[in-house]
Design an enzyme around this catalytic site. Sequence first.
Site, short mmCIF file in Angstrom:
data_model
loop_
_atom_site.label_atom_id
_atom_site.label_comp_id
_atom_site.label_asym_id
_atom_site.label_seq_id
_atom_site.Cartn_x
_atom_site.Cartn_y
_atom_site.Cartn_z
N LYS A 196 31.35 40.91 14.04
CA LYS A 196 30.24 40.45 14.89
C LYS A 196 29.53 39.31 14.19
CE LYS A 196 25.96 41.88 17.08
NZ LYS A 196 25.20 43.00 17.64
N ARG A 206 18.72 39.60 24.29
CA ARG A 206 17.46 39.95 23.63
C ARG A 206 16.29 39.82 24.59
NH1 ARG A 206 19.01 36.86 17.96
NH2 ARG A 206 20.80 38.18 17.47
N LYS A 249 33.15 39.70 18.45
CA LYS A 249 32.00 39.35 19.29
C LYS A 249 31.29 38.13 18.73
CE LYS A 249 27.58 41.19 20.65
NZ LYS A 249 26.57 42.19 20.44
C1 PBG Z 1 22.37 45.06 19.26
C2 PBG Z 1 23.26 44.28 20.11
C3 PBG Z 1 23.17 42.93 20.45
C4 PBG Z 1 24.20 42.69 21.37
C5 PBG Z 1 24.90 43.88 21.52
N1 PBG Z 1 24.32 44.85 20.73
C6 PBG Z 1 22.19 41.90 20.08
C7 PBG Z 1 22.12 41.44 18.69
O1 PBG Z 1 22.91 41.79 17.83
O2 PBG Z 1 21.18 40.69 18.41
C8 PBG Z 1 24.46 41.39 22.07
C9 PBG Z 1 25.14 41.49 23.40
C10 PBG Z 1 25.06 40.28 24.25
O3 PBG Z 1 24.52 39.22 23.89
O4 PBG Z 1 25.57 40.38 25.38
N2 PBG Z 1 22.65 45.09 17.92
#
Ligand code: PBG
Length: 325
Positions: A196, A206, A249
């Site tokens: 990620k 967010r 991701k």
């Molecule tokens: C939480 C999380 C996030 C996303 C999925 N789980 C946000 C982040 O890491 O700041 C992002 C998903 C998206 O943008 O569609 N940790």
Amino acid sequence: MHLHRRNRILRANPAIRSLVAETILNPADFIAPLFIDDGENQKFEIPSMPGYYRNSLNITVKEVKGLWNLGIKSVLLFIKCKDDEKDNTGKEALNPDGLMQRSIKAIKNAVPEMLVMTDVALDPYSTYGHDGIVKEGEILNDETVEALAKMSVSHAKAGADFVAPSDMMDGRIGAIRKALEENGFTKTGIMSYSAKYASCFYGPFRDALDSSPGFGDKKTYQMDFANRLEAIKETLMDVEEGADIVMVKPAMAYLDIIREVKNAVTVPVSAYHVSGEYAMIKAAAEKGWVNEDKAIIESLTAIKRAGADLIATYFAKQAVKLIAS
Ligand code: PBG
């Protein structure tokens, strides 16, 4: 001209093109992310995600029934935590009657066969909007992992089929697997967000959950987008620690990573087509600059072609309808 090989023969008409297509999208490829809010009969459109909503639980349950009827087999749950429930340790994440736990139960009750996956990270529950416990401006690793393991057990107890840790702390997959085993949850899977990246494309998400970091950014735990080998390292470690499914991701800007991860592991690989990627297609389509339906199918097919066995996407429902038509 006397050509020995005419490649256009295999592109001549829709029938032959579909006969030789290497990549075909199926409804079962998709994981539908769902944003859940408190209340009843509430539906909030997310401004930076046109056409996507944060729904109260009763509407979410209806939505899940609809998704199942369309052939979608899995949902990934995210909840919006109320401000007065947030703290630095994310204690609301462990509340057995919390919105997440209630949502898991209600969905499994209404559509038992739907695979329910849950996001495991502290950010929606954290006053700091970070994925971990904060001390003097630092995100603590080991204390956070302990909380994530408890959170995973709590989701498993509520009936989650898979927990999906999205935090990028070190050692969390092993700790979660151990905690699940110790508590008798031997049937609960782990879908690890293993590679990620610290990405600008999470912005709309967010907004949806009001979970932006209150200070700094997430670069001390999420990966640097300059790196490729690091993705392999992270992913191999997660597999070793017990991840059943791994994930890359975001997706579109990381197709090379999806392919390399796919070649490196024998577990299923998922890709998360994230909120910013959704927003870009929606925005360009709204302006009439790209054809929305075509952009959706081309993007998702490319992600699958790159090597994703599963795709988490806000377009899941739309894509299934497009495939069928
Ligand atoms: C939480 C999380 C996030 C996303 C999925 N789980 C946000 C982040 O890491 O700041 C992002 C998903 C998206 O943008 O569609 N940790």
